[in-house]
Design a protein around this motif. Structure first.
Motif, short mmCIF file in Angstrom:
data_model
loop_
_atom_site.label_atom_id
_atom_site.label_comp_id
_atom_site.label_asym_id
_atom_site.label_seq_id
_atom_site.Cartn_x
_atom_site.Cartn_y
_atom_site.Cartn_z
N LEU A 138 0.82 -1.21 0.00
CA LEU A 138 0.00 0.00 0.00
C LEU A 138 0.86 1.26 0.00
O LEU A 138 0.54 2.24 -0.68
CB LEU A 138 -0.93 0.00 1.21
CG LEU A 138 -2.07 -1.04 1.19
CD1 LEU A 138 -2.79 -1.06 2.53
CD2 LEU A 138 -3.04 -0.76 0.06
N SER A 139 1.94 1.26 0.76
CA SER A 139 2.82 2.43 0.80
C SER A 139 3.48 2.67 -0.55
O SER A 139 3.67 3.81 -0.96
CB SER A 139 3.90 2.25 1.88
OG SER A 139 3.33 2.34 3.17
N GLU A 140 3.83 1.60 -1.23
CA GLU A 140 4.48 1.74 -2.53
C GLU A 140 3.48 2.11 -3.63
O GLU A 140 3.83 2.77 -4.60
CB GLU A 140 5.19 0.43 -2.89
CG GLU A 140 6.36 0.12 -1.99
CD GLU A 140 6.90 -1.27 -2.20
OE1 GLU A 140 8.08 -1.49 -1.86
OE2 GLU A 140 6.17 -2.14 -2.70
N MET A 141 2.26 1.71 -3.44
CA MET A 141 1.24 1.93 -4.47
C MET A 141 0.74 3.38 -4.48
O MET A 141 0.43 3.93 -5.53
CB MET A 141 0.06 0.99 -4.20
CG MET A 141 -0.99 0.99 -5.26
SD MET A 141 -0.41 0.10 -6.71
CE MET A 141 -1.91 0.11 -7.69
N ALA A 142 0.66 3.99 -3.31
CA ALA A 142 -0.02 5.27 -3.18
C ALA A 142 0.90 6.44 -3.50
O ALA A 142 2.10 6.40 -3.22
CB ALA A 142 -0.54 5.42 -1.75
N PRO A 143 0.34 7.53 -4.07
CA PRO A 143 1.11 8.77 -4.22
C PRO A 143 1.36 9.37 -2.85
O PRO A 143 0.59 9.12 -1.91
CB PRO A 143 0.18 9.65 -5.06
CG PRO A 143 -1.18 9.12 -4.81
CD PRO A 143 -1.02 7.65 -4.60
N PRO A 144 2.42 10.16 -2.68
CA PRO A 144 2.80 10.66 -1.36
C PRO A 144 1.68 11.35 -0.61
O PRO A 144 1.49 11.13 0.59
CB PRO A 144 3.96 11.63 -1.66
CG PRO A 144 4.55 11.12 -2.92
CD PRO A 144 3.40 10.58 -3.72
N LYS A 145 0.90 12.20 -1.31
CA LYS A 145 -0.12 12.98 -0.61
C LYS A 145 -1.27 12.12 -0.08
O LYS A 145 -2.00 12.54 0.82
CB LYS A 145 -0.68 14.07 -1.53
CG LYS A 145 0.26 15.27 -1.67
CD LYS A 145 -0.43 16.42 -2.39
CE LYS A 145 0.46 17.66 -2.41
NZ LYS A 145 -0.20 18.79 -3.09
N LEU A 146 -1.45 10.93 -0.66
CA LEU A 146 -2.56 10.08 -0.26
C LEU A 146 -2.10 8.76 0.34
O LEU A 146 -2.91 7.86 0.54
CB LEU A 146 -3.48 9.81 -1.46
CG LEU A 146 -4.25 11.01 -2.00
CD1 LEU A 146 -5.08 10.60 -3.20
CD2 LEU A 146 -5.15 11.60 -0.92
N ARG A 147 -0.79 8.66 0.63
CA ARG A 147 -0.28 7.40 1.16
C ARG A 147 -0.95 7.04 2.48
O ARG A 147 -1.35 5.89 2.69
CB ARG A 147 1.24 7.49 1.33
CG ARG A 147 1.87 6.16 1.67
CD ARG A 147 3.38 6.21 1.49
NE ARG A 147 3.97 7.26 2.31
CZ ARG A 147 4.73 8.23 1.82
NH1 ARG A 147 4.96 8.31 0.52
NH2 ARG A 147 5.24 9.15 2.61
N GLY A 148 -1.10 8.01 3.36
CA GLY A 148 -1.74 7.73 4.64
C GLY A 148 -3.19 7.35 4.48
O GLY A 148 -3.68 6.40 5.11
N ALA A 149 -3.92 8.07 3.62
CA ALA A 149 -5.35 7.80 3.43
C ALA A 149 -5.59 6.42 2.86
O ALA A 149 -6.50 5.70 3.28
CB ALA A 149 -5.95 8.87 2.51
N LEU A 150 -4.77 6.01 1.89
CA LEU A 150 -4.95 4.70 1.27
C LEU A 150 -4.44 3.58 2.18
O LEU A 150 -5.03 2.50 2.23
CB LEU A 150 -4.26 4.65 -0.09
CG LEU A 150 -4.87 5.57 -1.16
CD1 LEU A 150 -4.05 5.50 -2.44
CD2 LEU A 150 -6.32 5.18 -1.44
#
Length: 390
Positions: A138-150
């Motif tokens: 999940l951390s690798e998949m998400a863009p930085p601004k939405l990493r926490g949300a995803l």
């Protein structure tokens, strides 16, 4: 495809990962790995819960059987690290789902204690694999601004699993026989969801894209505080609730355990517990998986997450095994004991955990290099600094 963000070399252009339906669906699918963890927690809690104050349900064999799963998860997390590093995130998630599925079937069909124990061990192996690979993916998949949300989807799925298990337990409690079989066997449902839904091409393609993006990332300023605010706010809220519950129980039940909550005090205790759970669910719960999965460089990310999972499972085992004995001997003081640990955790975050919000995974070494304490342990070449830059 969301592949991180940063500033391209040479032209100062900002690169941000795009949020596409593919990214959202892929993250939701991966986050279902939390369902198997949450369902097992819910099933175990319901069947181990003490029915009366303090010492009425101190059964070491039962707690050992329940908490043995976490030892299996601890060991499995190290094998999961090697699997994830060599074969990819999808393989680890698939192995976790399949092994957990087999364990659920064995437990539901158990005709003796040996089958229950073997099934329990397999459940632990499945959880070890899933908890190691899903947060990293999940951390690798998400863009930085939405990493926490995803990434918080993993914690949300865990909570949904706990809630579903409690609903199942409520329903099977009405059955005249074999209710426990139904509760245990239904753990196969979330395992089936995760196993079928994961797609290898998504995982491998994201990692290749992320590697390409590494060459484009340059320095980026940290301008806001979020994840460390959440840690601190959640910690303060949890401390207040622990102390509040301890005071209430101590004032009503005392050391002897004899007493009864009035309706008002009972509602207050319930409210404090709910506020505590809410604080954990938006802070230490998800961030405890998110932050370790994003702070390591790619070459050691799997190993780092395995250490996180193993430590988590070890202390979960210790608490699961000793909680009822501690409650029996420490009485209401147990809540002050755990409150003290939350104070220590919160202070550690305040002084030693840097903010990582909006920071691309590829730039984490710069975050640590700029930290007042950890910076001295990060060599300049680890962040690409020349002597002039340093």
């Amino acid at each position: 495809m969301a592949v991180g963000g940063g500033i391209a070399a040479g032209n100062g252009k900002q690169y941000e990962g795009r949020v596409t339906p593919f990214v959202v669906v892929a993250c939701l699918v991966a986050a279902t790995g939390g369902l198997i963890f949450g369902y097992d927690i819910g099933i175990s809690e319901e069947r181990d819960r003490p029915r009366e104050p303090y010492c009425k349900f101190e059964n070491h064999m039962l707690t050992l059987f329940t908490s043995s799963l976490y030892l299996a998860a601890l060991v499995a997390s190290f094998f999961a690290s090697a699997t994830t590093r060599k074969f990819g995130r999808k393989i680890s998630m698939t192995i976790g789902g399949v092994v957990f599925l087999i364990g659920a079937i064995l437990n539901g069909a158990a005709v003796n204690v040996a089958m229950l124990i073997i099934g329990r061990i397999l459940l632990g192996v499945g959880i070890g694999y899933a908890n190691q690979s899903v947060p990293v993916y999940l951390s690798e998949m998400a863009p930085p601004k939405l990493r926490g949300a995803l990434n918080i989807g993993f914690q949300m799925a865990t909570t949904i699993g706990i809630f579903a298990a409690n609903l199942v337990n409520y329903g099977t409690a009405q059955m005249k026989e074999n209710g426990w079989r139904v509760s245990l066997a239904l753990a196969a449902a979330p395992a089936l969801i995760m196993t079928i839904a994961v797609d290898r091409h998504q995982c491998d393609h994201v990692l290749r894209s992320s590697a390409i993006q590494n060459t484009r990332i340059r320095r980026r300023r940290l301008t806001d505080v979020w994840e460390a605010v959440l840690f601190l706010e959640g910690g303060i809220q949890m401390i207040a609730c622990q102390i509040g519950v301890g005071v209430l129980i101590g004032s009503v039940f005392g050391v002897s355990g004899n007493g009864t909550f009035s309706k008002g005090l009972g509602n207050l205790a319930l409210a404090l517990i709910c506020i505590y759970v809410a604080a954990f669910a938006w802070s230490w719960g998800p961030l405890g998986w998110l932050v370790p999965s994003e702070i390591h460089p790619m070459e050691i990310r799997s190993a780092g997450q395995s250490i996180n999972v193993s430590v988590n499972m070890f202390f979960t085992f210790v608490i699961g095994q000793l909680f009822l004995s501690m409650l029996c001997h420490m009485k209401f003081g147990l809540f002050f004991f755990f409150g003290g640990w939350v104070i220590i955790m919160t202070l550690f975050v305040y002084f030693f955990v840097p903010e990582t919000r909006n920071v691309p995974i590829e730039e984490m070494n710069r975050v640590w290099k700029s930290h007042w304490f950890w910076g001295k342990y990060i060599p300049d070449d680890a962040v690409g600094l020349s002597n002039h830059d340093a």
